[in-house]
Scaffold this motif. Sequence first.
Motif, PDB file in Angstrom:
ATOM      1  N   GLY A 111      50.813  88.734 -19.094  1.00 47.66           N
ATOM      2  CA  GLY A 111      49.693  89.530 -18.603  1.00 47.66           C
ATOM      3  C   GLY A 111      50.111  90.602 -17.622  1.00 47.66           C
ATOM      4  O   GLY A 111      49.321  91.495 -17.303  1.00 47.66           O
ATOM      5  N   ALA A 112      51.349  90.533 -17.120  1.00 47.71           N
ATOM      6  CA  ALA A 112      51.894  91.601 -16.286  1.00 47.71           C
ATOM      7  C   ALA A 112      52.554  92.642 -17.196  1.00 47.71           C
ATOM      8  O   ALA A 112      52.588  92.496 -18.416  1.00 47.71           O
ATOM      9  N   ARG A 113      53.096  93.685 -16.597  1.00 51.49           N
ATOM     10  CA  ARG A 113      53.764  94.710 -17.402  1.00 51.49           C
ATOM     11  C   ARG A 113      54.971  94.147 -18.136  1.00 51.49           C
ATOM     12  O   ARG A 113      55.338  94.636 -19.208  1.00 51.49           O
ATOM     13  N   VAL A 114      55.596  93.142 -17.548  1.00 50.28           N
ATOM     14  CA  VAL A 114      56.739  92.490 -18.185  1.00 50.28           C
ATOM     15  C   VAL A 114      56.568  90.981 -18.050  1.00 50.28           C
ATOM     16  O   VAL A 114      55.919  90.500 -17.108  1.00 50.28           O
ATOM     17  N   PRO A 115      57.127  90.201 -18.972  1.00 48.55           N
ATOM     18  CA  PRO A 115      57.090  88.743 -18.813  1.00 48.55           C
ATOM     19  C   PRO A 115      57.921  88.308 -17.602  1.00 48.55           C
ATOM     20  O   PRO A 115      58.894  88.967 -17.227  1.00 48.55           O
ATOM     21  N   ALA A 156      60.868  84.559 -23.466  1.00 50.45           N
ATOM     22  CA  ALA A 156      60.644  85.938 -23.037  1.00 50.45           C
ATOM     23  C   ALA A 156      61.220  86.925 -24.046  1.00 50.45           C
ATOM     24  O   ALA A 156      60.587  87.938 -24.386  1.00 50.45           O
ATOM     25  N   GLN A 157      62.418  86.639 -24.538  1.00 49.23           N
ATOM     26  CA  GLN A 157      63.054  87.530 -25.508  1.00 49.23           C
ATOM     27  C   GLN A 157      62.228  87.625 -26.789  1.00 49.23           C
ATOM     28  O   GLN A 157      61.973  88.721 -27.306  1.00 49.23           O
ATOM     29  N   LEU A 158      61.783  86.489 -27.302  1.00 48.69           N
ATOM     30  CA  LEU A 158      60.970  86.486 -28.518  1.00 48.69           C
ATOM     31  C   LEU A 158      59.648  87.211 -28.293  1.00 48.69           C
ATOM     32  O   LEU A 158      59.178  87.960 -29.159  1.00 48.69           O
ATOM     33  N   PHE A 159      59.038  86.990 -27.126  1.00 51.99           N
ATOM     34  CA  PHE A 159      57.753  87.631 -26.837  1.00 51.99           C
ATOM     35  C   PHE A 159      57.910  89.150 -26.758  1.00 51.99           C
ATOM     36  O   PHE A 159      57.082  89.899 -27.306  1.00 51.99           O
TER      37      PHE A 159
END
Length: 464
Positions: free
Chosen positions: A428-432, A452-455
């Motif tokens: 929900g932030a600019r980055v995980p 995080a990489q997959l997302f």
Amino acid sequence: MQYIENRTFDEIQVGDSAELTRKLKAEDIELFAVMSGDVNPAHVDEDYARSDMFHEIIAHGMWGGALISAVLGTELPGPGTIYLNQNLSFRRPVGLGDTVTIRVTVASKDPETHRMILDCLCSNQDGEAVITGQAEVIAPTEKVRRPRVVLPEVHLHESGARYRELIAATHELAPVRTAVVHPCDDISLTGALEAGSQGLIVPVLIGPRAKIEAAARDAQRSLEGIEIIDVPHSHAAAEHAVEMARRGEVDCLMKGKLHTDELITPVVDRAHGLRTERRMSHVFALDVPHYPKPLFITDAAINISPDLDTKRDIVQNAIELAQALGVERPKVAILSAVETVYPKIPSTLDAAALCKMWDRGQITGGVLDGPLAFDNAVSKSAAEAKGIVSEVAGDADILVVPDLEAGNMLAKQLIHLAGAESAGIVLGARVPIMLTSRADGVMSRLASAAMAQLFIHHSRDVAT
């Protein structure tokens, strides 16, 4: 009550026989490997077994030998038998799904020594001999009849297996540039460097250089080729990492040795943070023994007492993460204490509203049901007992909790009482943001990095 009873030497005649039948399951092979330590890849490595002479996983030879012992010790002669000698000839392999009948037949008796020779035959469902041999025993001379001992249930769980599968799914993806915030202890630094070595992230270490280098010495890890940004303390590290994310210099953040609120405070800053139109929320990805798939729990770390709008974002964040991890249509259970709408329990009203929002397209990508009690969400038998007919009930991928307290307690109960392994990220932030606990091990940190990489790659694919 069931009893186990022997047959004494005098009761047994030459030609008497006894048998049992077993169907070989994967759990039999795994349990025998755990008990014996025999991890020959012909028995436990499917890829190797396909290239071996039998082209499939096969049972350990002594699995059949152990079943012969079971017949001798429980049926013929039974309790009181002393096992002296055994010879075996292995004629054919036993593969998964084969049904094996183990028969022992008395071939001879010696009245002076009470010794017996028994012919042993294990045959498969086609009547083919898979093991033959002879056993020599001393048969009991006194009658024994005892209550049959009820054996404990054995559940095998391969620690970290689902996380290794998750990491394997990233092998063709480019690593994501990651700001590692204040990695000033052994475990957080090791997790970041290991994630880098496995191609999950490109770590950028932010913190006091002297402390990072000291942690590297303690962990016996090299920092050669690793970018380090020297800042005086953890607060400065968090602020610098957030600024790098705002400028697009990193793809995600990873928590090191600092309190969660130290990292999250600059993230949620309205003027200089990483807020978006979507509310931020945390998602636990748990590998729970005996649950057949990964279990996501949200939100157990960010939103203390979320309102309905916030819960909508919490649900949407979790759905999008599950999809990025390969769950095409995540099943979302909205939890409460009961499975019916009850006005005096506000979480049941929120659950009903969320399901209607999904029905109207305000939540997309998954399938929702609620309110559901925890047991109805994860146990088909519990759901059936309550008469709940639902695609989600008993088979949930995502559990949405009423508030942070409930989520935190649920996740930690599963971790500490059920042996679950945990990983987690904030969305929900600019980055995980990889938000692991300071007590989490390297595997949890690797799994969080893989998530995080997959997302990130999934989000880029969706955007294009």
